[in-house]
Design an enzyme around this catalytic site. Structure first.
Site, mmCIF file in Angstrom:
data_model
loop_
_atom_site.group_PDB
_atom_site.id
_atom_site.type_symbol
_atom_site.label_atom_id
_atom_site.label_comp_id
_atom_site.label_asym_id
_atom_site.label_seq_id
_atom_site.Cartn_x
_atom_site.Cartn_y
_atom_site.Cartn_z
ATOM 1 N N ARG A 99 -10.998 -3.083 -6.846
ATOM 2 C CA ARG A 99 -9.974 -2.655 -5.888
ATOM 3 C C ARG A 99 -9.205 -1.429 -6.370
ATOM 4 O O ARG A 99 -9.177 -1.118 -7.562
ATOM 5 C CB ARG A 99 -8.961 -3.782 -5.673
ATOM 6 C CG ARG A 99 -9.452 -4.814 -4.706
ATOM 7 C CD ARG A 99 -8.482 -5.983 -4.627
ATOM 8 N NE ARG A 99 -8.875 -6.868 -3.541
ATOM 9 C CZ ARG A 99 -8.515 -8.134 -3.448
ATOM 10 N NH1 ARG A 99 -7.746 -8.680 -4.377
ATOM 11 N NH2 ARG A 99 -8.898 -8.859 -2.425
ATOM 12 N N GLU B 86 8.876 5.894 -6.349
ATOM 13 C CA GLU B 86 9.410 5.563 -5.011
ATOM 14 C C GLU B 86 9.792 6.812 -4.209
ATOM 15 O O GLU B 86 9.660 6.842 -2.997
ATOM 16 C CB GLU B 86 10.605 4.609 -5.117
ATOM 17 C CG GLU B 86 11.749 5.161 -5.943
ATOM 18 C CD GLU B 86 12.944 4.218 -6.011
ATOM 19 O OE1 GLU B 86 13.731 4.360 -6.939
ATOM 20 O OE2 GLU B 86 13.087 3.374 -5.125
ATOM 21 N N ALA C 42 -3.690 5.120 -15.730
ATOM 22 C CA ALA C 42 -3.788 5.241 -14.263
ATOM 23 C C ALA C 42 -4.698 6.404 -13.873
ATOM 24 O O ALA C 42 -4.824 7.374 -14.620
ATOM 25 C CB ALA C 42 -2.392 5.447 -13.672
ATOM 26 N N HIS D 183 13.161 -3.748 -8.714
ATOM 27 C CA HIS D 183 14.257 -3.994 -9.657
ATOM 28 C C HIS D 183 13.859 -4.784 -10.890
ATOM 29 O O HIS D 183 14.663 -4.894 -11.823
ATOM 30 C CB HIS D 183 15.423 -4.673 -8.935
ATOM 31 C CG HIS D 183 16.100 -3.747 -7.967
ATOM 32 N ND1 HIS D 183 15.548 -3.443 -6.748
ATOM 33 C CD2 HIS D 183 17.244 -3.031 -8.055
ATOM 34 C CE1 HIS D 183 16.342 -2.585 -6.108
ATOM 35 N NE2 HIS D 183 17.375 -2.318 -6.889
ATOM 36 N N LYS E 46 -16.498 4.090 -12.079
ATOM 37 C CA LYS E 46 -15.280 3.283 -12.249
ATOM 38 C C LYS E 46 -15.341 2.076 -11.326
ATOM 39 O O LYS E 46 -15.839 2.165 -10.201
ATOM 40 C CB LYS E 46 -14.042 4.118 -11.923
ATOM 41 C CG LYS E 46 -13.767 5.175 -12.970
ATOM 42 C CD LYS E 46 -12.303 5.536 -13.023
ATOM 43 C CE LYS E 46 -12.087 6.504 -14.158
ATOM 44 N NZ LYS E 46 -10.691 6.684 -14.520
ATOM 45 N N ASP F 45 15.942 6.011 -15.003
ATOM 46 C CA ASP F 45 15.165 7.100 -14.407
ATOM 47 C C ASP F 45 14.858 8.276 -15.351
ATOM 48 O O ASP F 45 13.982 9.087 -15.068
ATOM 49 C CB ASP F 45 15.884 7.646 -13.170
ATOM 50 C CG ASP F 45 15.810 6.678 -11.995
ATOM 51 O OD1 ASP F 45 15.079 5.675 -12.110
ATOM 52 O OD2 ASP F 45 16.469 6.923 -10.986
HETATM 53 O O1 F6P Z 1 19.359 3.653 -11.252
HETATM 54 C C1 F6P Z 1 18.386 4.426 -10.656
HETATM 55 C C2 F6P Z 1 17.568 3.603 -9.741
HETATM 56 O O2 F6P Z 1 16.948 2.652 -10.516
HETATM 57 C C3 F6P Z 1 16.564 4.380 -8.915
HETATM 58 O O3 F6P Z 1 15.336 4.587 -9.518
HETATM 59 C C4 F6P Z 1 16.466 3.548 -7.663
HETATM 60 O O4 F6P Z 1 16.088 4.304 -6.564
HETATM 61 C C5 F6P Z 1 17.852 3.063 -7.517
HETATM 62 O O5 F6P Z 1 18.371 2.931 -8.807
HETATM 63 C C6 F6P Z 1 17.987 1.791 -6.744
HETATM 64 O O6 F6P Z 1 19.267 1.300 -6.931
HETATM 65 P P1 F6P Z 1 20.042 0.225 -6.055
HETATM 66 O O7 F6P Z 1 19.044 -0.699 -5.493
HETATM 67 O O8 F6P Z 1 20.963 -0.404 -7.043
HETATM 68 O O9 F6P Z 1 20.779 0.996 -5.021
#
Ligand code: F6P
Length: 346
Positions: free
Chosen positions: A187, A247, A211, A276, A238, A152
């Protein structure tokens, strides 16, 4: 829970209180905790080998702070960390340990460590890891130094955290691919990246991936303004748009925002959550080098009265920041990068 009050200026300059901390170190533990990050292995390797080079006995503690209670201790030698500099994840595994977030839990952990003869710890992790470490340092004779391992990049006292560069490059590769299909169908794609409290990944990827907009926790853009911006950009010719969404952004849930924009613009919108994916994979050269430098510096810090501090790199220089400050102070987003992003979306 914030287990430790911030240090006073006097305490900061004098280092944490002794209570056994001035005895020479013989045996130390190394652990990784919280969200894993590419480059953690390179940091384990560096801390292990630098520790061995200084004549320390090095113990790998499995599964973060949980491994202390479970007594999952592994004697490390230089071969234990062979062939891992290039590997993602963490050979020591990780956890989020609620017990260690309480003073009682930390006292129990300190007792176990002392029984094992472990008087120093290198903890590699993020904010939660540092808060636990701050408590352990303040409440027990165990010496602790931290190294910033999180994708992060939201740790104060270091320009970059271990894993950030790899996560950015992973997300970027995905965005480049998404751009191809977005263009083919005219899109709007909303690509969600990680960053619960920080827009660092989104900003970096937003600039590198061209972006049209980023939605991040540090600033809020209402969906109507976003729709208007996109309408104007399509009017300028564009053919597609990519919105990078952290998130933990302030605007709302990615799917809801996409639905709103689709309704307002009558354009096809799609959502892609990278999740992930960004946490795994081989670390980039930049992350391997950073992890190697910080792992080595953490050992130097442990031997040099820097217990209670997190190591970092600022402007290429190794720096030490008290745990509470590193964990709780907000690292501001680079405003020059934010402005760059805005200008280049024209
Ligand atoms: O390690 C930070 C992070 O990658 C955040 O960006 C994310 O919200 C979080 O971990 C999610 O972690 P987990 O799914 O392991 O709880």
């Amino acid at each position: 829970m914030a287990p430790k009050k911030p240090q006073s200026e006097k305490e900061k300059s004098a280092g944490p209180s002794p209570r056994g901390k001035n005895k020479p170190l013989k045996k130390i533990g190394v652990l990784t905790s919280g969200g894993d990050a590419p480059g953690m292995n390179a940091c384990i390797r560096a801390a292990t080998r630098a520790g061995l080079a200084k004549g320390l006995e090095v113990i790998g503690i499995m599964r973060g702070y949980s491994g202390i209670y479970e007594k999952q201790f592994i004697e490390m030698n230089s071969r234990s960390v062979a062939n891992i500099v290039q590997r993602g994840g963490t050979i020591l595994e990780s956890s989020r340990c609620d017990e260690f977030m309480t003073a009682g839990g930390r006292a129990k952990a300190a007792g176990i460590l002392q029984n094992e003869g472990i008087s120093g710890l290198i903890v590699i992790g993020g904010n939660g890891t540092y808060l636990g470490a701050a408590g352990l340092c303040a409440e027990s004779p165990i010496r602790v130094v931290g190294a910033p391992g999180t994708i992060d990049n939201d740790i104060y006292g270091t320009d970059f955290t271990i894993g950030f560069d790899t996560a950015v490059n992973t997300a970027l590769e995905a965005i480049d691919r998404i751009r191809d299909t977005a263009d083919a169908f005219h899109r709007v794609f909303f690509v969600e990246v990680m960053g619960r409290k920080s827009g660092y990944i989104a900003l970096e990827v937003g600039i590198a991936g061209g972006a049209e907009e980023i939605l991040i926790p540090e600033q809020s853009i209402d969906p109507e303004t976003l729709s208007q911006t996109l309408r104007e950009s399509f009017a300028r010719g564009k053919r597609s748009s990519i919105i990078v969404v952290a998130e933990g952004n302030e605007t709302g849930h990615t799917i809801e925002i996409a639905r709103y924009v689709q309704y307002r613009l009558k354009l096809d919108c799609r959502v892609c959550v990278l999740g992930h994916l960004q946490r795994g994979g081989a670390p980039t050269a930049k992350d391997r080098v950073l992890a190697s430098r910080l792992g080595t510096a953490a050992i130097d810090g442990l031997l040099d009265e820097k217990s209670g501090y997190a190591v970092g790199e600022i402007g290429g220089q190794i720096m030490f920041t008290p745990f509470a400050e590193a964990a709780e102070k907000k690292k501001p987003l680079n405003t020059y990068s934010l402005n760059t992003m805005k200008v280049l979306t024209l």
